[in-house]
Design an enzyme around this catalytic site. Structure first.
Site, PDB file in Angstrom:
ATOM      1  N   GLU A 264       0.044   8.196  -2.623  1.00  0.00           N
ATOM      2  CA  GLU A 264      -1.267   7.944  -1.754  1.00  0.00           C
ATOM      3  C   GLU A 264      -1.239   6.568  -0.915  1.00  0.00           C
ATOM      4  O   GLU A 264      -1.327   5.518  -1.545  1.00  0.00           O
ATOM      5  CB  GLU A 264      -2.293   7.685  -2.884  1.00  0.00           C
ATOM      6  CG  GLU A 264      -2.741   8.738  -3.332  1.00  0.00           C
ATOM      7  CD  GLU A 264      -3.231  11.038  -2.301  1.00  0.00           C
ATOM      8  OE1 GLU A 264      -3.457   9.875  -1.323  1.00  0.00           O
ATOM      9  OE2 GLU A 264      -3.533  12.042  -2.436  1.00  0.00           O
ATOM     10  N   CYS A 298      -8.748   2.841   2.371  1.00  0.00           N
ATOM     11  CA  CYS A 298      -7.663   3.557   2.963  1.00  0.00           C
ATOM     12  C   CYS A 298      -8.063   4.361   4.545  1.00  0.00           C
ATOM     13  O   CYS A 298      -7.103   4.656   4.556  1.00  0.00           O
ATOM     14  CB  CYS A 298      -5.870   4.212   2.476  1.00  0.00           C
ATOM     15  SG  CYS A 298      -7.618   5.294   1.160  1.00  0.00           S
TER      16      CYS A 298
HETATM   17  P1  NAD Z   1       0.285  -3.039  -2.433  1.00  0.00           P
HETATM   18  O1  NAD Z   1       0.639  -2.112  -1.702  1.00  0.00           O
HETATM   19  O2  NAD Z   1       0.415  -3.939  -2.270  1.00  0.00           O
HETATM   20  O3  NAD Z   1       0.263  -2.422  -4.064  1.00  0.00           O
HETATM   21  C1  NAD Z   1      -0.489  -1.651  -4.109  1.00  0.00           C
HETATM   22  C2  NAD Z   1       0.575  -1.411  -6.088  1.00  0.00           C
HETATM   23  O4  NAD Z   1       1.823  -1.932  -5.606  1.00  0.00           O
HETATM   24  C3  NAD Z   1      -0.386  -3.127  -6.895  1.00  0.00           C
HETATM   25  O5  NAD Z   1      -0.797  -2.513  -8.217  1.00  0.00           O
HETATM   26  C4  NAD Z   1       0.376  -3.698  -6.717  1.00  0.00           C
HETATM   27  O6  NAD Z   1       0.846  -4.692  -7.915  1.00  0.00           O
HETATM   28  C5  NAD Z   1       2.380  -2.792  -6.287  1.00  0.00           C
HETATM   29  N1  NAD Z   1       3.539  -3.268  -5.938  1.00  0.00           N
HETATM   30  C6  NAD Z   1       2.944  -4.368  -4.709  1.00  0.00           C
HETATM   31  N2  NAD Z   1       4.667  -4.887  -4.467  1.00  0.00           N
HETATM   32  C7  NAD Z   1       5.448  -4.189  -5.793  1.00  0.00           C
HETATM   33  C8  NAD Z   1       7.047  -3.811  -5.710  1.00  0.00           C
HETATM   34  N3  NAD Z   1       7.803  -4.043  -5.105  1.00  0.00           N
HETATM   35  N4  NAD Z   1       6.785  -2.635  -6.792  1.00  0.00           N
HETATM   36  C9  NAD Z   1       5.727  -2.232  -7.718  1.00  0.00           C
HETATM   37  N5  NAD Z   1       4.553  -2.160  -8.028  1.00  0.00           N
HETATM   38  C10 NAD Z   1       4.226  -3.392  -6.608  1.00  0.00           C
HETATM   39  O7  NAD Z   1      -1.230  -2.206  -1.594  1.00  0.00           O
HETATM   40  P2  NAD Z   1      -2.949  -2.853  -2.014  1.00  0.00           P
HETATM   41  O8  NAD Z   1      -2.951  -4.604  -0.827  1.00  0.00           O
HETATM   42  O9  NAD Z   1      -2.977  -3.262  -3.536  1.00  0.00           O
HETATM   43  O10 NAD Z   1      -3.734  -1.399  -1.589  1.00  0.00           O
HETATM   44  C11 NAD Z   1      -3.970  -1.669  -0.106  1.00  0.00           C
HETATM   45  C12 NAD Z   1      -2.895  -0.682   0.646  1.00  0.00           C
HETATM   46  O11 NAD Z   1      -3.003   0.526  -0.660  1.00  0.00           O
HETATM   47  C13 NAD Z   1      -3.109  -0.182   1.833  1.00  0.00           C
HETATM   48  O12 NAD Z   1      -2.461  -0.517   2.909  1.00  0.00           O
HETATM   49  C14 NAD Z   1      -4.347   0.858   2.163  1.00  0.00           C
HETATM   50  O13 NAD Z   1      -4.557   2.187   2.781  1.00  0.00           O
HETATM   51  C15 NAD Z   1      -3.770   1.423   0.625  1.00  0.00           C
HETATM   52  N6  NAD Z   1      -3.974   2.382   0.113  1.00  0.00           N
HETATM   53  C16 NAD Z   1      -3.855   3.817   0.009  1.00  0.00           C
HETATM   54  C17 NAD Z   1      -5.020   5.116  -0.722  1.00  0.00           C
HETATM   55  C18 NAD Z   1      -4.665   6.046  -0.188  1.00  0.00           C
HETATM   56  O14 NAD Z   1      -5.455   7.247  -1.134  1.00  0.00           O
HETATM   57  N7  NAD Z   1      -4.165   7.235   0.181  1.00  0.00           N
HETATM   58  C19 NAD Z   1      -6.382   4.395  -1.440  1.00  0.00           C
HETATM   59  C20 NAD Z   1      -6.614   2.849  -1.408  1.00  0.00           C
HETATM   60  C21 NAD Z   1      -5.101   1.938  -1.228  1.00  0.00           C
END
Ligand code: NAD
Length: 491
Positions: A264, A298
């Protein structure tokens, strides 16, 4: 002691929120005894500390999930359903405390946090109901030689990685279907908002979840910790919610062991208002689609396209509503829009607004970050936004509404689809047939037709293009955590 510290103490005591890692049914310190600070976005102050896992802890969590997998897969669906239903009821009963906890660590308003708890709890109820109704198929081979028996089996150990913007719902949207399917899991919540995930895990434990079925690792080093789990041959599934950028990285790692992946990812939702739309309705929908969670969703409306005859009236209505939004600390009952999650988020929003203004857009409301303390950005409306402004192409994740005027339906359809994302789109028109016809031509996994909110546990949530793979919620969300097995037999 500040009011926030007191509120946090009250809520963590009431919910008995642990601060360690949950591995094999026991709460414990990280191997290296490191701790991770959790901040209050409204002041920047440290709220709490939790265990900061390293890859060895992640490996231990996979050990535990793997050991618990055969037993959990063998439990009766009714038994899993009853446990999930108990958690649903407990989340309902603890709604106020959970909402305050979310608001404290994430910054969102209490009203938004309460809605999130309701939404998050519903996944437990929906999957409690769903897991006892799962059907297979029995068919006959076209040659008549044998029978085709199709059933769904749990995929196995699943790694769940969640973002900070919906700390409860993004976790339960994965935990509930995974457990309903008979999978054991390791949850890695976002470092910004680990307390809510720990509180939800504690509720599952209290409801009688066997040790090792749910494990939780909180960490400030997500890269190596998640890598350790994805490269472990016992892991079979990755369910990720977060940015497209990180999702892409994890898909590459997951490819090595050919993991099943449900992703997602980010969005860039258009909000289209046709000239025949009910304007009041469109404005109410616009406020929900834009301002839920202060724009940090999102599904947030990222760009508004308004047909010329109603453009000026829509902008006037939007400015009036956005100007009336009460901004403040999320945990203050009067607040409608809290701070952004951190300073980096404010800088990114500021950069996008400056870029748009630099290219000729006008800020008719807001347009500059708050003076601090806390990571506040005020509700902002931009007009005359040119097509090449970054704000129309990148996720804003803040309370900024760029508005573009359009003349023809075909013209707006091209603009709407001119993006690598395809999560959700919003469309307002009084003509339902016209709306449905347009919806089919919009490249996104979900369409809100005269609705500013699409999320529903019973609906398949997810995106097309670079917004993701797979669906969460509905029966589809359960099947994501299952493998299809077919048995050829005859009798
Ligand atoms: P992010 O991608 O920075 O982090 C998401 C998760 O991934 C966190 O748990 C983070 O610690 C982990 N992460 C970060 N870097 C990583 C790596 N190198 N390896 C493994 N894990 C890693 O996203 P965010 O800032 O926490 O959330 C915002 C984003 O999430 C936005 O882009 C939003 O659109 C998206 N989002 C999507 C949905 C959906 O259902 N499509 C829902 C909510 C949020």
């Amino acid at each position: 002691m500040t009011a926030v510290d007191t509120a946090l103490d009250v809520v963590t005591d009431a919910l008995d929120v642990p601060s360690g890692l949950l591995v094999g049914g026991a709460w414990r310190d990280a191997t290296g005894r490191r701790r991770l600070d959790v901040h209050d976005p409204a002041s920047g102050a440290v709220l709490a500390t939790v265990a900061d896992a390293d890859p060895a802890d992640a490996a231990a969590a996979i050990d535990a999930a793997s050991a618990a997998a055969p037993g959990w897969a063998a439990t009766a669906p009714r038994c899993r359903a009853e446990l999930l239903m108990r958690v649903f009821e407990e989340m309902q009963a603890r709604r106020e405390e959970l909402a305050l906890l979310i608001s404290l660590e994430n910054g969102k308003s209490l009203a938004d946090a309460r809605s999130e708890v309701t939404y998050a709890a519903e996944f437990f109820r929906w999957y409690a109901e769903e897991c006892v109704r799962l059907r297979g198929q029995l068919g006959q081979s076209p040659t008549g030689a044998n029978r085709l028996l199709v059933s769904h089996l749990p995929v196995g150990v699943s790694v769940l990685v969640t973002p900070w913007n919906f700390p409860a719902a993004m976790a339960t949207r994965k935990i509930a279907p995974a457990l309903a399917a008979g999978c054991t899991v390791v949850l890695k919540p976002a470092a910004e908002t680990p307390l809510t995930a720990l509180a939800v895990a504690a509720l599952l434990e209290a409801a009688g979840l066997p040790p090792g079925v749910l494990n939780v690792v909180t960490t400030s080093r997500p890269g190596p910790v998640v890598d350790a789990m994805l490269t472990d041959p016992r892991t079979r599934m990755l369910s990720f919610t977060g940015s497209t950028e990180v999702g892409r990285l994890l898909l590459r790692t997951a490819a090595d062991n050919v993991l099943k992946c449900a992703m997602e990812l980010g969005g860039n939702a258009p909000f289209v208002v046709l000239a025949d739309a009910d304007l009041e309705d469109a404005l109410s929908g616009a406020m929900v689609a834009k301002m839920r969670n202060g724009g940090q969703a999102c599904t947030a409306a990222n760009r508004f396209y308004v047909q010329a005859p109603v453009h000026d009236a829509f902008v006037a209505g939007l400015v009036e509503r956005m100007a009336a939004v009460q901004v403040g600390p999320g945990s203050d009952e009067r607040t409608e829009c809290g701070p952004l999650v951190d300073e980096a988020a404010v800088r990114k929003v500021d950069e996008l607004v400056r870029d748009a203004v630099g290219r000729g857009a006008r800020a008719v409301l807001g347009g500059r970050p708050g003076d601090g303390p806390g990571s506040f950005y005020p509700p902002t409306v931009l007009v005359d936004v040119p097509a090449d402004a970054r704000v129309l192409h990148e996720e804003i994740f803040g309370p900024v509404a760029p508005v573009v005027r359009f003349e023809q339906e075909d013209e707006v359809l091209t603009a709407v689809n001119d993006t690598a994302f395809g999560l959700v789109s919003y469309l307002y028109t009084a003509d339902l047939a016209r709306g449905l016809h347009l919806a089919e031509r919009i490249e996104s996994g979900m369409v809100g037709l005269n609705r500013g909110l699409v999320s529903d546990p019973a609906a398949p949530f997810g995106g097309t293009k670079q917004s993701g793979l797979g669906r969460e919620g509905s029966t589809e969300g359960l099947l994501e955590f299952m493998e299809t097995q077919y048995v050829a037999t005859s009798w």
